[in-house]
Motif scaffolding. Structure first.
Motif, PDB file in Angstrom:
ATOM      1  N   VAL A  22       0.957  -1.329  -0.201  1.00 35.34           N
ATOM      2  CA  VAL A  22       0.091  -0.149  -0.118  1.00 35.34           C
ATOM      3  C   VAL A  22       0.833   1.355   0.055  1.00 35.34           C
ATOM      4  O   VAL A  22       2.120   1.281   0.245  1.00 35.34           O
ATOM      5  CB  VAL A  22      -0.874   0.023   1.373  1.00 35.34           C
ATOM      6  N   SER A  23       0.396   2.254  -0.356  1.00 36.09           N
ATOM      7  CA  SER A  23       0.933   3.802  -0.419  1.00 36.09           C
ATOM      8  C   SER A  23      -0.022   4.611   0.070  1.00 36.09           C
ATOM      9  O   SER A  23      -1.398   4.299   0.124  1.00 36.09           O
ATOM     10  CB  SER A  23       1.616   4.061  -1.628  1.00 36.09           C
ATOM     11  N   PRO A  24       0.328   5.988   0.594  1.00 38.10           N
ATOM     12  CA  PRO A  24      -0.655   6.867   0.699  1.00 38.10           C
ATOM     13  C   PRO A  24      -1.625   7.342  -0.419  1.00 38.10           C
ATOM     14  O   PRO A  24      -2.668   7.946  -0.281  1.00 38.10           O
ATOM     15  CB  PRO A  24       0.150   8.108   1.130  1.00 38.10           C
ATOM     16  N   LYS A  25      -1.381   6.788  -1.833  1.00 44.02           N
ATOM     17  CA  LYS A  25      -2.135   6.967  -2.791  1.00 44.02           C
ATOM     18  C   LYS A  25      -3.031   6.095  -3.194  1.00 44.02           C
ATOM     19  O   LYS A  25      -3.368   5.973  -4.104  1.00 44.02           O
ATOM     20  CB  LYS A  25      -1.130   7.208  -3.947  1.00 44.02           C
ATOM     21  N   THR A  26      -3.082   4.827  -2.305  1.00 44.57           N
ATOM     22  CA  THR A  26      -3.996   3.741  -2.530  1.00 44.57           C
ATOM     23  C   THR A  26      -5.379   4.353  -2.660  1.00 44.57           C
ATOM     24  O   THR A  26      -5.905   4.646  -1.462  1.00 44.57           O
ATOM     25  CB  THR A  26      -3.654   2.575  -1.343  1.00 44.57           C
ATOM     26  N   VAL A  27      -6.062   3.924  -3.700  1.00 45.45           N
ATOM     27  CA  VAL A  27      -7.737   4.274  -3.578  1.00 45.45           C
ATOM     28  C   VAL A  27      -8.311   2.963  -3.762  1.00 45.45           C
ATOM     29  O   VAL A  27      -9.223   3.209  -3.033  1.00 45.45           O
ATOM     30  CB  VAL A  27      -7.604   4.735  -5.129  1.00 45.45           C
ATOM     31  N   VAL A  28      -7.947   1.935  -4.172  1.00 47.36           N
ATOM     32  CA  VAL A  28      -8.779   0.546  -3.942  1.00 47.36           C
ATOM     33  C   VAL A  28      -7.810  -0.203  -3.557  1.00 47.36           C
ATOM     34  O   VAL A  28      -6.572  -0.532  -3.860  1.00 47.36           O
ATOM     35  CB  VAL A  28      -9.325   0.113  -5.449  1.00 47.36           C
ATOM     36  N   LEU A  29      -8.324  -0.895  -2.198  1.00 46.60           N
ATOM     37  CA  LEU A  29      -7.427  -1.992  -1.756  1.00 46.60           C
ATOM     38  C   LEU A  29      -8.057  -3.279  -1.924  1.00 46.60           C
ATOM     39  O   LEU A  29      -9.219  -3.487  -1.733  1.00 46.60           O
ATOM     40  CB  LEU A  29      -7.538  -1.651  -0.141  1.00 46.60           C
ATOM     41  N   ILE A  30      -7.424  -4.115  -2.581  1.00 48.53           N
ATOM     42  CA  ILE A  30      -7.687  -5.384  -2.803  1.00 48.53           C
ATOM     43  C   ILE A  30      -7.486  -6.526  -1.614  1.00 48.53           C
ATOM     44  O   ILE A  30      -6.396  -6.488  -1.415  1.00 48.53           O
ATOM     45  CB  ILE A  30      -7.113  -6.151  -4.171  1.00 48.53           C
ATOM     46  N   LEU A  31      -8.351  -7.151  -1.239  1.00 46.44           N
ATOM     47  CA  LEU A  31      -8.109  -7.961  -0.011  1.00 46.44           C
ATOM     48  C   LEU A  31      -8.324  -9.407  -0.367  1.00 46.44           C
ATOM     49  O   LEU A  31      -9.539  -9.949  -0.818  1.00 46.44           O
ATOM     50  CB  LEU A  31      -9.046  -7.696   1.034  1.00 46.44           C
ATOM     51  N   GLY A  32      -7.413 -10.312  -0.512  1.00 47.80           N
ATOM     52  CA  GLY A  32      -7.475 -11.650  -0.613  1.00 47.80           C
ATOM     53  C   GLY A  32      -7.806 -12.365   0.710  1.00 47.80           C
ATOM     54  O   GLY A  32      -8.224 -11.693   1.759  1.00 47.80           O
ATOM     55  N   SER A  33      -7.900 -13.779   1.059  1.00 45.49           N
ATOM     56  CA  SER A  33      -8.043 -14.240   2.141  1.00 45.49           C
ATOM     57  C   SER A  33      -6.815 -14.517   3.002  1.00 45.49           C
ATOM     58  O   SER A  33      -6.569 -13.953   3.897  1.00 45.49           O
ATOM     59  CB  SER A  33      -8.712 -15.581   1.993  1.00 45.49           C
ATOM     60  N   PHE A  34      -5.923 -15.135   2.349  1.00 50.43           N
ATOM     61  CA  PHE A  34      -4.709 -15.718   2.668  1.00 50.43           C
ATOM     62  C   PHE A  34      -3.694 -16.388   1.568  1.00 50.43           C
ATOM     63  O   PHE A  34      -4.311 -17.118   0.739  1.00 50.43           O
ATOM     64  CB  PHE A  34      -4.611 -16.650   4.028  1.00 50.43           C
ATOM     65  N   PRO A  35      -2.399 -16.032   1.593  1.00 48.65           N
ATOM     66  CA  PRO A  35      -1.703 -16.327   0.656  1.00 48.65           C
ATOM     67  C   PRO A  35      -1.717 -17.950   0.292  1.00 48.65           C
ATOM     68  O   PRO A  35      -1.639 -18.637   1.433  1.00 48.65           O
ATOM     69  CB  PRO A  35      -0.362 -15.736   0.768  1.00 48.65           C
ATOM     70  N   GLY A  36      -1.674 -18.533  -0.765  1.00 51.78           N
ATOM     71  CA  GLY A  36      -1.323 -19.865  -1.001  1.00 51.78           C
ATOM     72  C   GLY A  36       0.097 -20.273  -0.689  1.00 51.78           C
ATOM     73  O   GLY A  36       0.869 -19.635  -0.534  1.00 51.78           O
ATOM     74  N   VAL A  37       0.153 -21.594  -0.721  1.00 51.53           N
ATOM     75  CA  VAL A  37       1.662 -22.323  -0.592  1.00 51.53           C
ATOM     76  C   VAL A  37       2.539 -21.714  -1.592  1.00 51.53           C
ATOM     77  O   VAL A  37       3.629 -21.199  -0.955  1.00 51.53           O
ATOM     78  CB  VAL A  37       1.409 -23.781  -0.909  1.00 51.53           C
ATOM     79  N   LYS A  38       2.229 -21.500  -2.700  1.00 49.59           N
ATOM     80  CA  LYS A  38       3.227 -20.773  -3.659  1.00 49.59           C
ATOM     81  C   LYS A  38       3.597 -19.475  -3.283  1.00 49.59           C
ATOM     82  O   LYS A  38       4.719 -18.886  -3.200  1.00 49.59           O
ATOM     83  CB  LYS A  38       2.718 -20.870  -5.150  1.00 49.59           C
ATOM     84  N   SER A  39       2.578 -18.768  -3.078  1.00 48.60           N
ATOM     85  CA  SER A  39       2.768 -17.155  -2.410  1.00 48.60           C
ATOM     86  C   SER A  39       3.721 -17.124  -1.404  1.00 48.60           C
ATOM     87  O   SER A  39       4.538 -16.210  -1.314  1.00 48.60           O
ATOM     88  CB  SER A  39       1.519 -16.406  -2.466  1.00 48.60           C
ATOM     89  N   LEU A  40       3.310 -18.011  -0.408  1.00 50.52           N
ATOM     90  CA  LEU A  40       4.314 -18.091   0.769  1.00 50.52           C
ATOM     91  C   LEU A  40       5.530 -18.539   0.642  1.00 50.52           C
ATOM     92  O   LEU A  40       6.671 -17.817   1.363  1.00 50.52           O
ATOM     93  CB  LEU A  40       3.640 -18.989   1.816  1.00 50.52           C
ATOM     94  N   GLU A  41       5.823 -19.423  -0.085  1.00 49.20           N
ATOM     95  CA  GLU A  41       7.201 -19.877  -0.479  1.00 49.20           C
ATOM     96  C   GLU A  41       7.905 -18.863  -1.178  1.00 49.20           C
ATOM     97  O   GLU A  41       8.959 -18.540  -0.779  1.00 49.20           O
ATOM     98  CB  GLU A  41       7.209 -20.991  -1.429  1.00 49.20           C
ATOM     99  N   ARG A  42       7.251 -17.987  -2.084  1.00 49.79           N
ATOM    100  CA  ARG A  42       8.077 -17.063  -2.871  1.00 49.79           C
ATOM    101  C   ARG A  42       7.773 -15.606  -2.319  1.00 49.79           C
ATOM    102  O   ARG A  42       8.827 -14.550  -2.482  1.00 49.79           O
ATOM    103  CB  ARG A  42       7.416 -16.983  -4.256  1.00 49.79           C
ATOM    104  N   GLN A  43       7.154 -15.542  -1.018  1.00 45.62           N
ATOM    105  CA  GLN A  43       6.929 -14.234  -0.450  1.00 45.62           C
ATOM    106  C   GLN A  43       6.444 -13.291  -1.296  1.00 45.62           C
ATOM    107  O   GLN A  43       6.970 -12.099  -1.569  1.00 45.62           O
ATOM    108  CB  GLN A  43       8.297 -13.918   0.477  1.00 45.62           C
TER     109      GLN A  43
END
Length: 177
Positions: A22-43
């Motif tokens: 995020v930044s102070p310029k964020t207009v729309v915040l996209i919220l997922g549920s929780f990162p999947g295995v691949k996303s956690l592995e790769r951060q």
């Protein structure tokens, strides 16, 4: 002498999510549920190659090339921020085997209000599990949308149908020219 068998560490381990983008310029915040295995592995958010998140964003802004390649995550995050978007998840941590939302156990919710985003105009929940928290995100006083999940598990929606829903939310907040 028989040694005791330890419980399956993967089944009982508490997983910790990723930091918000995020930044102070964020207009729309996209919220997922929780990162999947691949996303956690790769951060990295939405790192599974079958997840359509980045592909959908590129299609929303087709004239502004999304960085690609092995070291593209940092530039992709800047690209996302330059479009007025932010990304985070509703859950800070949980227990889960695999990547399915239905396997999430003992979730701890992120402090979304604590982000203090001065230009926030809307929240888009990426999928149904995230949208279960809409009653909380509505307290932030901005429109809240349920977007179709970009996950490969959401095969019932075509890419074009998902894109239409995502494009509509971005256009409603003047993020698409």
């Amino acid at each position: 002498m028989k040694l005791p068998v330890a419980p399956d560490a993967a089944a009982s381990a508490v997983l910790t999510g990723l930091q918000p983008i995020v930044s102070p310029k964020t207009v729309v915040l996209i919220l997922g549920s929780f990162p999947g295995v691949k996303s956690l592995e790769r951060q990295q958010y939405y790192a599974h190659p079958q997840n359509q998140f980045w592909k959908i964003l590129q299609a929303v802004w087709p004239d502004i090339p999304l960085p690609s390649g092995a070291d593209s995550y940092g530039p992709r995050c800047r690209w996302l921020l330059d479009r007025g978007l932010g990304v985070w998840d509703v859950y800070a941590s949980c227990e889960r085997e695999g990547s399915l939302d239905s396997a999430i156990r003992a979730p701890v919710v992120n402090d979304i209000a604590g982000l203090h985003l001065p230009k926030l105009a809307a929240i888009g929940h990426n999928g149904g599990e995230s949208f279960k928290h809409a009653r909380h995100t509505r307290t932030l006083g901005v429109p809240v949308y349920q977007l179709p999940s970009t996950s490969p598990a959401n095969a019932s929606w075509s890419f074009e149908r998902k894109l239409g829903a995502w494009r509509e939310v971005m256009a409603a907040h003047n993020l698409v020219v």
